[in-house]
Write a protein that holds these residues in place. Structure first.
Motif, mmCIF file in Angstrom:
data_model
loop_
_atom_site.group_PDB
_atom_site.id
_atom_site.type_symbol
_atom_site.label_atom_id
_atom_site.label_comp_id
_atom_site.label_asym_id
_atom_site.label_seq_id
_atom_site.Cartn_x
_atom_site.Cartn_y
_atom_site.Cartn_z
ATOM 1 N N GLY A 4 0.806 -1.217 0.000
ATOM 2 C CA GLY A 4 0.000 0.000 0.000
ATOM 3 C C GLY A 4 0.839 1.267 0.000
ATOM 4 N N GLY A 5 2.169 1.123 -0.061
ATOM 5 C CA GLY A 5 3.031 2.289 -0.193
ATOM 6 C C GLY A 5 3.860 2.650 1.025
ATOM 7 N N CYS A 6 3.705 1.937 2.118
ATOM 8 C CA CYS A 6 4.475 2.277 3.325
ATOM 9 C C CYS A 6 5.953 1.947 3.131
ATOM 10 C CB CYS A 6 3.956 1.490 4.530
ATOM 11 S SG CYS A 6 2.315 1.981 5.066
ATOM 12 N N ARG A 7 6.823 2.812 3.633
ATOM 13 C CA ARG A 7 8.277 2.568 3.563
ATOM 14 C C ARG A 7 8.938 2.584 4.936
ATOM 15 N NH1 ARG A 7 6.783 0.625 -0.062
ATOM 16 N NH2 ARG A 7 7.217 0.840 -2.280
ATOM 17 N N ASP A 8 8.300 3.179 5.919
ATOM 18 C CA ASP A 8 8.844 3.247 7.285
ATOM 19 C C ASP A 8 7.806 2.755 8.275
ATOM 20 O OD1 ASP A 8 11.548 4.525 7.362
ATOM 21 O OD2 ASP A 8 10.475 6.015 6.157
ATOM 22 N N ILE A 9 7.743 1.419 8.413
ATOM 23 C CA ILE A 9 6.737 0.833 9.306
ATOM 24 C C ILE A 9 7.385 0.492 10.644
ATOM 25 C CG2 ILE A 9 5.046 -1.009 9.575
ATOM 26 C CD1 ILE A 9 5.267 -1.412 6.481
ATOM 27 N N LEU A 10 6.791 0.957 11.721
ATOM 28 C CA LEU A 10 7.288 0.609 13.054
ATOM 29 C C LEU A 10 6.399 -0.476 13.656
ATOM 30 C CD1 LEU A 10 7.750 4.230 14.514
ATOM 31 C CD2 LEU A 10 9.353 2.900 13.095
ATOM 32 N N PHE A 11 7.025 -1.371 14.404
ATOM 33 C CA PHE A 11 6.275 -2.392 15.152
ATOM 34 C C PHE A 11 6.061 -1.866 16.562
ATOM 35 C CE2 PHE A 11 6.249 -5.952 18.122
ATOM 36 C CZ PHE A 11 5.360 -6.851 17.554
ATOM 37 N N VAL A 12 4.838 -1.936 17.077
ATOM 38 C CA VAL A 12 4.558 -1.483 18.438
ATOM 39 C C VAL A 12 4.066 -2.680 19.259
ATOM 40 C CG1 VAL A 12 3.372 0.220 19.868
ATOM 41 C CG2 VAL A 12 3.772 0.704 17.433
ATOM 42 N N GLY A 13 4.846 -3.070 20.262
ATOM 43 C CA GLY A 13 4.449 -4.212 21.090
ATOM 44 C C GLY A 13 5.556 -4.609 22.042
ATOM 45 N N LEU A 53 2.238 1.859 11.208
ATOM 46 C CA LEU A 53 2.398 1.253 12.528
ATOM 47 C C LEU A 53 1.757 -0.126 12.482
ATOM 48 C CD1 LEU A 53 1.382 4.247 14.877
ATOM 49 C CD2 LEU A 53 3.705 3.417 14.407
ATOM 50 N N PHE A 54 2.569 -1.166 12.721
ATOM 51 C CA PHE A 54 2.017 -2.509 12.858
ATOM 52 C C PHE A 54 1.975 -2.811 14.348
ATOM 53 C CE2 PHE A 54 3.050 -7.266 12.859
ATOM 54 C CZ PHE A 54 1.708 -7.600 12.950
ATOM 55 N N CYS A 55 0.771 -2.953 14.887
ATOM 56 C CA CYS A 55 0.582 -3.050 16.334
ATOM 57 C C CYS A 55 0.330 -4.504 16.732
ATOM 58 C CB CYS A 55 -0.589 -2.183 16.762
ATOM 59 S SG CYS A 55 -0.361 -0.456 16.262
ATOM 60 N N ALA A 56 0.923 -4.931 17.842
ATOM 61 C CA ALA A 56 0.854 -6.329 18.272
ATOM 62 C C ALA A 56 -0.515 -6.729 18.810
ATOM 63 C CB ALA A 56 1.923 -6.609 19.322
ATOM 64 N N SER A 57 -1.423 -5.770 18.987
ATOM 65 C CA SER A 57 -2.805 -6.101 19.367
ATOM 66 C C SER A 57 -3.724 -4.968 18.923
ATOM 67 C CB SER A 57 -2.943 -6.323 20.875
ATOM 68 O OG SER A 57 -3.021 -5.085 21.556
ATOM 69 N N ASP A 58 -5.022 -5.259 18.878
ATOM 70 C CA ASP A 58 -5.985 -4.222 18.481
ATOM 71 C C ASP A 58 -6.082 -3.115 19.516
ATOM 72 O OD1 ASP A 58 -6.521 -5.572 16.162
ATOM 73 O OD2 ASP A 58 -8.520 -6.277 16.737
ATOM 74 N N ILE A 59 -5.871 -3.462 20.790
ATOM 75 C CA ILE A 59 -5.922 -2.434 21.834
ATOM 76 C C ILE A 59 -4.741 -1.474 21.658
ATOM 77 C CG2 ILE A 59 -5.712 -2.041 24.334
ATOM 78 C CD1 ILE A 59 -8.466 -3.098 23.513
ATOM 79 N N ILE A 60 -3.573 -2.012 21.308
ATOM 80 C CA ILE A 60 -2.418 -1.156 21.014
ATOM 81 C C ILE A 60 -2.732 -0.287 19.803
ATOM 82 C CG2 ILE A 60 0.007 -1.161 20.256
ATOM 83 C CD1 ILE A 60 0.473 -3.662 21.975
ATOM 84 N N ALA A 61 -3.374 -0.873 18.779
ATOM 85 C CA ALA A 61 -3.731 -0.104 17.573
ATOM 86 C C ALA A 61 -4.719 1.012 17.911
ATOM 87 C CB ALA A 61 -4.327 -1.037 16.521
ATOM 88 N N GLN A 62 -5.657 0.710 18.798
ATOM 89 C CA GLN A 62 -6.643 1.727 19.192
ATOM 90 C C GLN A 62 -5.939 2.905 19.872
ATOM 91 O OE1 GLN A 62 -9.379 0.525 22.249
ATOM 92 N NE2 GLN A 62 -10.919 2.065 21.721
ATOM 93 N N ALA A 115 -0.472 4.575 7.980
ATOM 94 C CA ALA A 115 -1.331 3.388 7.931
ATOM 95 C C ALA A 115 -1.185 2.641 9.249
ATOM 96 C CB ALA A 115 -0.938 2.502 6.765
ATOM 97 N N VAL A 116 -2.280 2.029 9.726
ATOM 98 C CA VAL A 116 -2.247 1.311 11.000
ATOM 99 C C VAL A 116 -2.859 -0.077 10.813
ATOM 100 C CG1 VAL A 116 -3.105 1.270 13.381
ATOM 101 C CG2 VAL A 116 -2.369 3.439 12.363
ATOM 102 N N CYS A 117 -2.149 -1.085 11.316
ATOM 103 C CA CYS A 117 -2.676 -2.445 11.297
ATOM 104 C C CYS A 117 -2.593 -3.030 12.704
ATOM 105 C CB CYS A 117 -1.887 -3.300 10.313
ATOM 106 S SG CYS A 117 -2.442 -5.021 10.234
ATOM 107 N N GLY A 118 -3.646 -3.696 13.148
ATOM 108 C CA GLY A 118 -3.678 -4.309 14.471
ATOM 109 C C GLY A 118 -3.466 -5.814 14.411
ATOM 110 N N PHE A 119 -3.828 -6.497 15.494
ATOM 111 C CA PHE A 119 -3.742 -7.960 15.582
ATOM 112 C C PHE A 119 -4.805 -8.406 16.575
ATOM 113 C CE2 PHE A 119 -2.120 -12.164 15.617
ATOM 114 C CZ PHE A 119 -1.150 -12.281 14.626
ATOM 115 N N ASP A 120 -5.671 -9.326 16.205
ATOM 116 C CA ASP A 120 -6.725 -9.933 17.049
ATOM 117 C C ASP A 120 -8.067 -9.984 16.325
ATOM 118 O OD1 ASP A 120 -5.138 -10.416 19.271
ATOM 119 O OD2 ASP A 120 -5.754 -8.614 20.348
#
Lengths: 351, 351
Positions: free
Chosen positions: A192-201, A262-271, A289-294
């Motif tokens: 989708g075009g992201c070049r600098d994605i951070l993982f949050v978790g 931001l790729f987040c390790a859970s939906d609560i983190i994404a929220q 762009a934001v993506c969660g998990f759960d």
């Protein structure tokens, strides 16, 4: 409110087995046998004793009966331990898992004993599994306690853990393919075009570590050509709760670090991430762009809907309880890995 | 995944108290006393026995110890009974209440024993409270079992019920002021222009009945002048689950009944109502205003946000567990009613 007298039901008096014996004119052991429907007591006498017990409201002391029979008709469930044990129980994913597990356990005529333990001493899990308070144990998340689970799993087969399948694991686990989930998320965001994605978790929690590994793999395979001039994988440390994630993402924004995903390790983190981005006036998915998990219920209801990696709770709970009951029957049922599935909604850019 | 050997912890062998006695060269009763730190055993010997038990991994059989001490260190929690007992445990309100109650109970060093019971026979609650499996009982919702609760409440003080305060109640309850909640919702909807508001929810469940009563009062006080030419209060029967409510509201729409407002007995019912309205191409709040009850996490996340009556879970759970533990200590703490609060969002018209 209607204020009419309620029907009064006379409370029954608690009888002991000795009282039933006295009323029936037999010994206590005869009562015990008759109530267990033993053929050692003649049928007619057995039925008379049973009738006397019933009519006088005799109730079996379940605790005593269970101790005698070495059974509890209860399954233990322990909630996140270690670094998460201070957190309040508000994560929808955990609550929905508890609900699904309770459904599966009570459907089999067992109760569910919920404990939240602090993994403070070395022997905490050994003590728990030897407490005789349940017939088998469900563990919701490995937290950072894989070593403790590994030690107990070697001698206590009636334990099933929700979490990441580990190498040479001694215990049974059920969980989604977290590495695949992380890979799917990273590839989708790059496409989708992201070049600098951070993982949050969090780090040190096997499930989150596996999601991070998948994210690194996804970045490496798709960004191989551009990796030199774009950001390498990077983990923003956050616990699995809203406040911790909000603080973490606010700090990243405050120090003016550039990122577009931001790729987040859970939906609560994404929220929490969405809240921090909105505060800073950043648009989603335009700026970030934001993506969660759960895929908790919330993910669908947010506006725009949250793109996330789905963990199917009903399937997971069914597998956990199926494996546990097969193990209670002496069958060493193996671990199960559930497929991870990307659910694309509005917080990431389409391809 | 890293595939390196894991630290191996040698599983301990389960010792009995007799084994400790043999190792220490003392009697079983001396071991029992020493482990209970009894001054009847000389300090030096006591410490030696304790050390032997510790070093050899002796673990107290909690079930046996609890039976001996007539305690369980466990609080029972029963989930909705009667007409709701077939429902799966997916209602966020219930799940969030379970989470909040688990937090409160484990914070006091107790475990929570979750049971879902079918109120099939007359004596089910009596049998449960005499099962010796918990020290006190929390009940989540009265369902249609007020008579059974009333009978047991008279002789079993260690029980606290989430629900509607009933006249001459023998048991302790905690719940919001449901009548007030219903009144606030109806008045707000009428003030926003609604003239034909239907109530959607179950009958025979005290909480829902009280919300219906409040709704009737609210309509009567505000619509007094127009009631003759507008619709009277009307209840659309629905259970407390999504599917039941979806069917009920679809039927109302299908039979072309005119209405411009739906006051729903729970947020899950409201969510189903919104789904049915959207299917039928009806706009919210333009064509139909919708108000829920609970204020679960979802309410805020819907778009538009759901107007609802808030039931504060954290406060409710704290009151329930506080009252229960005071009762366990012999203090007959009374029932508590929590204030109901209207939260206005986008599914109703502003005034």
């Amino acid at each position: 409110m209607i204020d009419e007298p309620l029907p009064v039901v006379k409370p029954k008096v608690r009888l002991k087995m000795a009282d039933v014996a006295r009323l029936a004119g037999v010994s206590v052991s005869s009562v015990s046998r008759a109530l267990a429907d033993s053929p050692l007591i003649p049928k007619e006498l057995r039925e008379r004793i049973q009738a006397i017990a019933r009519e006088n409201g005799y109730v079996v002391n379940q605790a005593a009966r269970n101790l005698r029979l070495q059974t509890t008709q209860t399954i233990g469930l322990i909630l996140p331990m270690g670094p998460q044990s201070d957190d309040q129980l508000t994560d929808s994913f955990l609550l929905e898992m508890i609900g699904a597990l309770a459904d599966e356990v009570v459907r089999r005529g067992y109760d569910l004993l919920l404990s939240k333990v602090n993994a403070t001493s070395d022997g905490w899990l050994f003590d728990l599994t030897h407490s005789h308070r349940f017939d088998g144990l469900l563990v919701l998340g490995q937290s950072d306690q894989h070593v403790a689970l590994q030690a107990v799993g070697a001698e206590y087969p009636a334990m099933v853990v929700w979490g990441e399948k580990m190498p040479r694991q001694s215990y049974a686990s059920v969980g989604v393919d977290n590495v695949l989930g992380g890979r799917l998320a990273a590839r989708h965001m790059v496409a989708g075009g992201c070049r600098d994605i951070l993982f949050v978790g969090p780090s040190g929690v096997p499930e989150a570590d596996a999601r991070y590994t998948g994210y690194c793999q996804g970045l490496a395979s798709t960004l191989a050509s551009t990796l030199a001039q774009s950001g390498a994988p990077q983990r923003i440390e956050s616990r699995f709760n809203f406040e911790s994630a909000l603080t973490a993402v606010r700090e990243v924004i405050a120090r003016k670090q550039t990122f577009d995903g931001l790729f987040c390790a859970s939906d609560i983190i994404a929220q929490a991430a969405l809240t921090a981005l909105a505060e800073a006036g950043l648009s989603v998915p335009g700026d970030v762009a934001v993506c969660g998990f759960d895929d908790i219920g919330l993910a669908r209801s947010l506006s725009p809907g949250l793109t996330t990696v789905r963990q199917d709770r009903a399937t997971g709970a069914r597998h956990m309880v199926d494996i546990l009951f097969r193990r209670l029957n002496g069958i060493v049922a193996p671990s199960v890995q559930i497929n991870a599935e990307l659910v694309v909604r509005g917080t990431t850019r389409g391809v």
